[in-house]
Design an enzyme around this catalytic site. Structure first.
Site, short mmCIF file in Angstrom:
data_model
loop_
_atom_site.label_atom_id
_atom_site.label_comp_id
_atom_site.label_asym_id
_atom_site.label_seq_id
_atom_site.Cartn_x
_atom_site.Cartn_y
_atom_site.Cartn_z
N SER A 1 0.86 -1.16 0.00
CA SER A 1 0.00 0.00 0.00
C SER A 1 0.91 1.22 0.00
O SER A 1 2.12 1.11 0.24
CB SER A 1 -0.87 -0.03 1.26
OG SER A 1 -1.53 1.20 1.44
N LYS B 1 -8.94 -4.84 -14.70
CA LYS B 1 -9.55 -4.19 -15.86
C LYS B 1 -9.84 -2.75 -15.50
O LYS B 1 -9.98 -2.46 -14.31
CB LYS B 1 -10.84 -4.90 -16.30
CG LYS B 1 -11.87 -5.24 -15.22
CD LYS B 1 -12.53 -4.23 -14.38
CE LYS B 1 -13.30 -3.13 -15.04
NZ LYS B 1 -13.93 -2.23 -13.98
N1 LIG Z 1 -13.04 -7.00 -11.33
C1 LIG Z 1 -13.95 -6.32 -10.69
O1 LIG Z 1 -15.03 -6.78 -10.38
C2 LIG Z 1 -13.67 -4.93 -10.29
C3 LIG Z 1 -12.58 -4.29 -10.79
N2 LIG Z 1 -12.30 -3.02 -10.42
C4 LIG Z 1 -11.10 -2.41 -10.99
O2 LIG Z 1 -10.08 -2.42 -9.97
C5 LIG Z 1 -9.33 -1.23 -9.96
C6 LIG Z 1 -9.41 -0.61 -8.58
O3 LIG Z 1 -10.75 -0.35 -8.27
P1 LIG Z 1 -11.29 -0.26 -6.74
O4 LIG Z 1 -10.67 -1.29 -5.92
O5 LIG Z 1 -12.74 -0.18 -6.84
O6 LIG Z 1 -10.70 1.16 -6.35
P2 LIG Z 1 -10.47 1.76 -4.90
O7 LIG Z 1 -10.52 3.23 -5.05
O8 LIG Z 1 -11.35 1.09 -3.92
O9 LIG Z 1 -8.98 1.30 -4.57
C7 LIG Z 1 -7.88 1.69 -5.33
C8 LIG Z 1 -6.63 1.54 -4.49
O10 LIG Z 1 -5.52 1.95 -5.28
C9 LIG Z 1 -4.54 2.56 -4.48
N3 LIG Z 1 -4.16 3.84 -5.05
C10 LIG Z 1 -2.91 4.18 -5.46
N4 LIG Z 1 -2.87 5.41 -5.94
C11 LIG Z 1 -4.13 5.90 -5.85
C12 LIG Z 1 -4.71 7.14 -6.17
N5 LIG Z 1 -3.99 8.13 -6.71
N6 LIG Z 1 -6.00 7.32 -5.92
C13 LIG Z 1 -6.75 6.32 -5.40
N7 LIG Z 1 -6.24 5.12 -5.06
C14 LIG Z 1 -4.94 4.91 -5.28
C15 LIG Z 1 -5.13 2.71 -3.09
O11 LIG Z 1 -4.53 1.70 -2.27
P3 LIG Z 1 -3.32 2.05 -1.28
O12 LIG Z 1 -3.70 3.33 -0.63
O13 LIG Z 1 -3.33 0.90 -0.39
O14 LIG Z 1 -2.06 2.17 -2.08
C16 LIG Z 1 -6.60 2.42 -3.26
O15 LIG Z 1 -7.15 1.78 -2.15
C17 LIG Z 1 -9.91 -0.39 -11.09
O16 LIG Z 1 -9.13 -0.58 -12.23
C18 LIG Z 1 -11.31 -0.95 -11.31
O17 LIG Z 1 -11.75 -0.80 -12.64
C19 LIG Z 1 -13.06 -2.37 -9.50
C20 LIG Z 1 -14.16 -2.96 -8.98
C21 LIG Z 1 -14.59 -4.28 -9.36
O1 LIG Z 2 -15.38 -4.19 -12.62
C1 LIG Z 2 -16.31 -3.82 -11.98
O2 LIG Z 2 -16.49 -2.55 -11.70
C2 LIG Z 2 -17.73 -2.05 -11.94
C3 LIG Z 2 -18.82 -2.96 -11.49
O3 LIG Z 2 -20.00 -2.62 -12.03
C4 LIG Z 2 -18.60 -4.30 -11.95
O4 LIG Z 2 -19.62 -5.10 -11.54
C5 LIG Z 2 -17.32 -4.75 -11.47
O5 LIG Z 2 -17.08 -6.03 -11.83
#
Ligand SMILES: NC(=O)C1=CN([C@@H]2O[C@H](COP(=O)(O)OP(=O)(O)OC[C@H]3O[C@@H](n4cnc5c(N)ncnc54)[C@H](OP(=O)(O)O)[C@@H]3O)[C@@H](O)[C@H]2O)C=CC1
Ligand SMILES: O=C1OC[C@@H](O)[C@H](O)[C@H]1O
Length: 364
Positions: free
Chosen positions: A44, A111
């Protein structure tokens, strides 16, 4: 013999949490006995966050065994990590994946793969140069249901000749909580975040149609509606593609203002009936075949998911690494590049641009 894959997780956000939980789920619950997963490190931007994530999600037998790192770089250097999972916002995927590959790590990157095709092509080249594994984490692609969907359409020809496809992936993003979706600087907008799933169903039905032979569409016509909250990003995008070889028209839509129509997120219409997938476009559990012929009725294939469903892509990576593969046969990086090219064209038609700082590509 069971093959164990040791994972390093980069970032501690929403999807990292779900992925971690699926890694530690018992593979037997999904009928898998040949591979398993061991999370060995979490990185992180803050050591406290990494440690809190590990403490919150590790079962008793893993307590004290998962290493926290306060930089992503430190995790890439850990010799105990076999594969890195990148779970940062899309604006960072290129940079983070590039650094991990250059450190000699195998990478599964969330993705959408990158913000543009040029970045995806560069990552592909670096993975080949480094002789390491690379894949975009389009988890849905690895659901057993998807195999059934392809079989019904392209092997059994259950609905005859396919004429038209509608697919949607939409749900509201909260402007306050889901800030990354509303900022161009984090690669926000409906197309990249949600549109990838509409594109996934487009590819499975049209691009992978036996008559199409993985050819690009002959027509791409896209319209975007910009967000009033931040007009730099699209709140809805609709993409019509025409696939001349297979003679299919496909309408793919995505919106971050409204929900997908629950009863049907994918509708494939053919000469003998329809195939329908009810919500959710990224986490489907049913394929329904409706036959036109009197008395034929319908057939439903049910695929309940024993967890979130992210473990199937992790299983695929483990098998690939066990077998010495550098790319996955089911979802090769060339196809991620093709998706990014499609999205580049949609953005070009709608003059949707991200800041140079996130669209950059290193010279190579
Ligand atoms: N496969 C799926 O079903 C899903 C895929 N996704 C994909 O996963 C990726 C992350 O999404 P999600 O987990 O929802 O995002 P979040 O905002 O919840 O988490 C992103 C993480 O990235 C890190 N980070 C590093 N730099 C930054 C920054 N400048 N701003 C914000 N966060 C930063 C942080 O972790 P730290 O502080 O610990 O470094 C943060 O917790 C995206 O590409 C999204 O499209 C999202 C949801 C569902
Ligand atoms: O990748 C994702 O991010 C957006 C959501 O709608 C989706 O269900 C999830 O898989």
């Amino acid at each position: 013999m069971v093959f164990s894959l040791r994972w390093g997780i980069v970032a501690t956000g929403g999807i990292a949490e779900l992925f971690f939980k699926d890694l530690i789920a018992d593979p037997a619950l999904r009928g898998v006995t040949d591979v398993n997963h061991i999370p060995v490190a979490v990185a992180s931007r803050s050591l406290e966050k990494a440690q809190a994530f590990i403490d919150a999600h590790s079962p008793a037998e893993l307590q004290g065994k998962v290493k926290p790192y306060d930089t992503y770089d430190a995790l890439y250097k850990d010799p105990d990590v076999d594969c890195v999972y990148i779970a940062t916002p899309v604006s960072l995927h290129y940079e983070n994946t590039l650094e991990a590959l250059r450190a000699g790590k195998n990478v599964l990157c969330e993705k959408p793969f990158t913000v543009n095709a040029a970045q995806a092509k560069h990552l592909h080249a670096v993975a080949k140069e480094q002789n390491v594994f690379l894949m975009e984490a389009v988890w849905t692609r690895f659901f057993p249901l998807v195999e059934q969907f392809k079989k019904v359409l392209h092997v059994d020809n259950a609905i005859g000749r396919i004429h038209r496809v509608y697919c949607d992936h939409s749900h509201p993003f909260d402007p306050v909580k889901d800030t990354r979706a509303y900022q161009a600087s984090t690669g926000g907008g409906a197309l990249l975040d949600l549109g990838v799933y509409a594109i996934l169903w487009t590819l499975l039905t049209c691009y992978h149609h036996p008559d199409n032979q993985l050819s690009p569409p002959d027509v791409i016509q896209a319209v975007s509606l910009r967000s009033p909250i931040n007009p730099e990003v699209d709140e809805s995008t609709s993409v019509i593609t025409v696939w001349e070889k297979a003679k299919i028209m496909c309408i793919g839509t995505s919106s971050m203002m409204t929900y997908s129509p629950g009863e049907c997120v994918v509708r494939v219409q053919g000469t003998k009936g329809q195939v329908i997938i009810p919500i959710h476009g990224s986490r489907p559990e049913k394929v329904i075949v409706l036959y036109d012929a009197p008395g034929m009725g319908s057939r439903t294939y049910e695929y309940p998911i024993p967890g979130q469903g992210l473990f199937w892509e992790a299983d695929a990576v483990a098998r690939d690494l066990r077998d010495g593969k550098k790319f996955d046969d089911n979802y090769p990086v060339e196809e991620s590049i093709f998706v990014m090219e499609l999205m580049d064209e949609v953005r070009r038609q709608n003059n949707l641009k991200f800041p140079d700082e996130i669209e950059f590509v290193e010279k190579y």
